[in-house]
Design an enzyme around this catalytic site. Structure first.
Site, PDB file in Angstrom:
ATOM      1  N   ASP A  18       0.853  -1.179   0.000  1.00 59.67           N
ATOM      2  CA  ASP A  18       0.000   0.000   0.000  1.00 59.67           C
ATOM      3  C   ASP A  18       0.895   1.237   0.000  1.00 59.67           C
ATOM      4  O   ASP A  18       2.015   1.207   0.527  1.00 59.67           O
ATOM      5  CB  ASP A  18      -0.901  -0.016   1.238  1.00 59.67           C
ATOM      6  CG  ASP A  18      -1.722   1.252   1.359  1.00 59.67           C
ATOM      7  OD1 ASP A  18      -2.388   1.608   0.377  1.00 59.67           O
ATOM      8  OD2 ASP A  18      -1.675   1.874   2.432  1.00 59.67           O
ATOM      9  N   ASP A  44      -1.164  -0.683   6.263  1.00 58.95           N
ATOM     10  CA  ASP A  44      -1.255  -0.149   7.620  1.00 58.95           C
ATOM     11  C   ASP A  44      -2.644   0.299   8.031  1.00 58.95           C
ATOM     12  O   ASP A  44      -2.825   0.754   9.162  1.00 58.95           O
ATOM     13  CB  ASP A  44      -0.310   1.055   7.759  1.00 58.95           C
ATOM     14  CG  ASP A  44      -0.750   2.238   6.897  1.00 58.95           C
ATOM     15  OD1 ASP A  44      -1.439   2.003   5.883  1.00 58.95           O
ATOM     16  OD2 ASP A  44      -0.416   3.382   7.241  1.00 58.95           O
ATOM     17  N   ASP A  63      -6.832  -1.991   4.326  1.00 63.50           N
ATOM     18  CA  ASP A  63      -5.909  -3.042   3.891  1.00 63.50           C
ATOM     19  C   ASP A  63      -6.228  -4.389   4.517  1.00 63.50           C
ATOM     20  O   ASP A  63      -5.528  -5.379   4.249  1.00 63.50           O
ATOM     21  CB  ASP A  63      -4.464  -2.658   4.249  1.00 63.50           C
ATOM     22  CG  ASP A  63      -4.003  -1.399   3.541  1.00 63.50           C
ATOM     23  OD1 ASP A  63      -4.329  -1.249   2.361  1.00 63.50           O
ATOM     24  OD2 ASP A  63      -3.322  -0.571   4.177  1.00 63.50           O
TER      25      ASP A  63
END
Length: 864
Positions: A340, A613, A617
């Site tokens: 990400d 994080d 996600d």
């Protein structure tokens, strides 16, 4: 496309006026009474993140018994106990207990370390409460875990939102929700009017977000398990079955292969002995001993020791917490890492990339005017916390030297019209120093910056020029930049206040492009991963241009970014698998898109890690073979992750992968050495059992031999693998292992059969002591060949030259000494072994030398 968080499940978090919401929560603008708050605390529980409850040690120990090899050993122990082979049963019980204790304690320590990283949720909150019904309300600090639904919370810049809130009043409130949505841009928040709540949920603030600017008051509508942050654990991605990772697949494949061999070997020994030698059930203990000899009974201990040692070193030296020990093996097997962007590779801190004029040429004057606007907006608007964009403009202007050249000295601030909800421009009114504040100067300058389309609408431009400039702004945005337009206008000085109506007839100056600052070690970490054979793919909800720019800045080739709409258009998962394999950047992704990409890569045969994080996600962390979370991730992400990076240094991830590869290399070396030796011995035992009028080795001798070999093999857990093992992913592949074991097992069996010939020749003249001498000779040869196999087939054999003796050298030396001296010691006769003639040792040396040459040649061919 940002992930739109849903409202809290409490009814009060939905529509309705503020008054209706307060009534539904039985609260009011004066706050709760302390006694009522205490009652609600008992009813709703503490406002704490539920997390993953640590398993009690006995339950964790019981779960470790589910390992396939452990189950096989337990079954063999039960059979041995039924046959009254108590020594074998006791040894198996000890091995199982040691393995389970090591695994239990390793995972328990990892859970304790991960629990210490919960830093996201605030420790105190400012609430408005009353001591009694008649007391005036007062603002006070209370621990976050004492918040209850109905509490009135006061927010100011820099605060972390302590629970899910329905906003009642706001003043220029912007909130950072990257942890929840993945969007790096702060979100404007506003209280709903009397008509009820808007559909875009700007009236809600969620636990885990943080206040960037402005102030607000809100009523708590959800705490603890009912918050969006905690409720993410009950989302759809958590209700699906977790697919088995590479470690589980490999171990299960190897286990079932060995179980088939064992189920075939023991009956084969019984049937062959009965048909050819007329033996009955007296051969059963020997058949069980053969099955035990085929089983790599030390595997649970070796696996747990190697993984626990690697995890302990990572926690101590690299600040990486491995929460599930098999995840360390899976890390070593990762060949694709999906990452990400926001909060992981970038810092959520913008930096100025360029300032250009209307023709696209670099122009420092544009940055100068933007910095003038930023400075006086911050000063005159009395913003409690500087806007991140304004700070970036001031830093860039200072680095360019404009501050000393007069950008701040040439002008004095007169007035400021800052941004606000629904307003995407800010204006600073400045004049020459001296009397400008008293409107005695001849002219004032309006400096306007903001969203390109809003600023261009306020400029004096024809349609063609406006379209040309809008296209230039779009091109900068497509290149991954956040674009601000800058314009100025001269106005006659006046003593009255300036209003939004003065923002017209502006002269366009240029554009300032900003980008997200990369994490300090992101580029180095990505480069190290690439050198280690790990392909990195970027999955983000941001604009394709932004994602592509980040990829280029990290040193990668973004190729053609794929957006969510193209993923949605692929109904065939095989097509998505092919697309995912050839794509580096995926943009505009929702959590579901990220999870689909990860699953497609796994379907293509890759071992996939995901580094994320935020709440958005979670689905991808759950779908990946290894879920990884940085230290600043939200609590739910850390709970979902198998590995937590406790350091802000992203290069720790590469060190964790290397540690996983080292551990897996040692486990693979143990399997290759043990199984090839065991298979060779079993083949030799079967042949000898059919050819000899007596058992080739007594069950007690088999047990002692296994104990010696098992003790020596513990050194494999502490071996240093060959450096070449770190340069590529390492996976335990059952088929490849089976080919290795078959080839080297046959070679080992050939050495054993050659030893039979030497033994028959050497003990022919010993008469009644011939059987005991045969047992002693084969016992010695077995331990010597096993020591030789450990030394030549170890994964780190190239490190054997020079230096101080390592654990493998000490272990093999001890194994050889036991093999040579035990039959000659007083213990030998107790185990049914007699002293051998000297001629045997000379012939045995020839057999071992030929065996060593064959091993070295076969290993060289295998390496090629």
């Amino acid at each position: 496309m940002a992930w739109a968080p849903e409202a809290p499940r409490t009814a009060a978090g939905g529509g309705g006026t503020n008054l209706e919401v307060l009534r539904a929560l039985e609260s009011g603008p004066r706050g709760l009474v302390e006694a009522e708050a205490e009652e609600r605390l008992l009813q709703h529980g503490e406002n704490v993140f539920p997390g993953r409850r640590p398993e009690p040690l006995p339950l964790r120990f019981a779960h470790s018994l589910r390992d396939p090899f452990t189950a096989v050993l337990v079954c063999l122990g039960l059979v041995s106990a039924v046959l009254s082979s108590w020594a074998t049963a006791c040894v198996i019980v000890v091995l199982v207990a040691v393995s389970c204790v090591l695994r239990t304690m390793g995972e328990h320590r990892a859970d304790r370390s991960a629990a210490g990283l919960r830093e996201l949720v605030a420790t105190t909150a400012t609430v408005r409460r009353r001591t009694t019904e008649t007391s005036p309300p007062a603002a006070r600090e209370v621990p976050v875990d004492q918040l209850v639904p109905g509490d009135l919370v006061l927010l100011s810049p820099g605060d972390l939102v302590p629970a899910d809130l329905r906003l009642l009043r706001t003043t220029g409130l912007t909130v950072h929700e990257a942890a929840l949505t993945g969007e790096s841009t702060p979100v404007d928040k506003s209280a709903p009017g009397n008509a009820g709540a808007p559909d875009d949920r700007r009236h809600l603030c969620f636990q885990g977000s943080s206040v960037v600017s402005g102030s607000a008051s809100g009523v708590v509508v959800a705490t603890g398990r009912d918050t969006l942050l905690s409720g993410a654990l009950a989302g759809p991605s958590w209700r699906t079955h977790t697919p088995r990772g590479p470690f589980d697949r490999s171990v299960n494949g190897i286990a079932w292969t060995l179980i088939r061999f064992m189920l075939l070997t023991a009956p084969l020994v019984l049937i062959a002995s009965a048909l050819l030698r007329g033996r009955g059930l007296e051969t059963l203990p020997f058949a069980v001993a053969v099955a035990v000899g085929l089983t790599p009974e030390m595997l649970p201990v070796i696996v747990t020791s190697a993984l626990a040692r690697g995890a302990a070193l990572l926690a101590r030296d690299s600040e990486v917490i491995v929460r599930r020990l098999p995840a360390l093996h899976d890390l070593g097997a990762v060949d694709v890492l999906c990452v990400d962007k926001t909060g992981t590779l970038t810092q959520d801190r913008p930096v100025v990339e360029c300032s250009v004029d209307a023709d696209g040429e670099p122009d420092p004057a544009v940055l100068r005017w933007a910095a003038v606007n930023a400075l006086w907006t911050l000063h005159l608007a009395e913003v409690p916390v500087p806007d991140a964009l304004d700070e970036a403009l001031l830093d860039a202007d200072e680095e360019a030297g404009a501050a000393c050249a007069g950008a701040f000295d040439d002008y004095d601030g007169v007035a400021s019209l800052p941004c606000g909800p629904g307003r995407r421009v800010s204006t600073a009114v400045v004049g020459l120093p001296g009397d400008s504040r008293f409107a005695l100067a001849s002219a004032h300058t309006l400096v306007v910056k903001g969203a390109p389309e809003d600023v261009l609408d306020r400029c004096t431009l024809d349609d063609a020029e406006r379209e040309r400039l809008a296209a230039r702004a779009a091109a900068l945005a497509a290149d991954g930049l956040r674009v601000l337009a800058v314009a100025v206008a001269e106005r006659p000085a006046r003593p009255g206040p300036y209003t939004h109506a003065d923002e017209h007839g502006l002269t366009f100056t240029g554009f300032v492009g900003l980008r997200d600052a990369l994490a300090p070690t992101a580029a180095e970490a990505i480069a190290e991963l690439a050198r280690g054979g790990v392909a990195v793919k970027l999955l983000t909800g941001d604009h394709p241009g932004t994602a592509a720019r980040v990829c280029r800045e990290l040193g990668g080739d973004p190729g053609v970014p794929v957006t969510a709409d193209r993923i949605d258009a692929l109904a065939d998962e095989a097509e998505l698998t092919e697309l995912a394999a050839g794509t580096t950047v995926f943009a505009r992704c929702t959590p579901e898109h990220k999870a689909r990409v990860v699953q497609a890569l796994r379907a293509g045969g890759h071992t996939v890690g995901f580094l994320g994080d935020g709440v958005n996600d979670l689905a991808a962390l759950h779908a990946a073979d290894v879920g990884i979370c940085p230290r600043d991730g939200v609590d739910v992400a850390r709970e979902a992750a198998d590995v937590v990076l406790a350091s802000k240094d992203l290069t720790a991830l590469d060190r964790a992968i290397v540690a996983g590869r080292r551990s897996t290399s040692n486990i693979a070396a143990y399997l290759r050495i043990t199984l090839s030796s065991n298979v060779g011995n079993v083949i030799a035992m079967l042949v000898a059992g059919l050819m000899l009028p007596f058992l080739p080795m007594l069950p007690a001798q088999v047990l002692v031999q296994n104990l010696c070999f098992d003790a020596a093999q513990l050194a494999l857990a502490f071996d240093r693998p060959d450096p070449g093992a770190h340069n590529r992913p390492v996976v335990l592949r059952p088929r490849a292992l089976l080919r290795f074991v078959t080839g080297f097992g046959l070679l080992n069996a050939a050495a054993d059969l050659a030893t039979f010939g030497v033994l028959l020749l050497a003990v022919h003249s010993l008469g009644e002591d011939g059987q005991e001498a045969f047992h002693a000779g084969w016992f010695t040869e077995n331990l010597l060949t096993q020591a030789m196999v450990m030394l030549l087939l170890r994964s780190g054999r190239q490190l054997a030259e020079g230096g101080t003796p390592g654990p493998i050298r000490w272990a093999t030396a001890g194994l050889a000494v036991v093999g040579l001296l035990l039959p000659l010691s007083p213990v030998g006769p107790l185990l049914g072994m007699a002293v051998l003639p000297a001629m045997y040792y000379a012939l045995l040396a020839v057999v071992l030398a030929l065996y060593a040459v064959g091993l070295a040649a076969a290993r060289a061919r295998f390496d090629r």
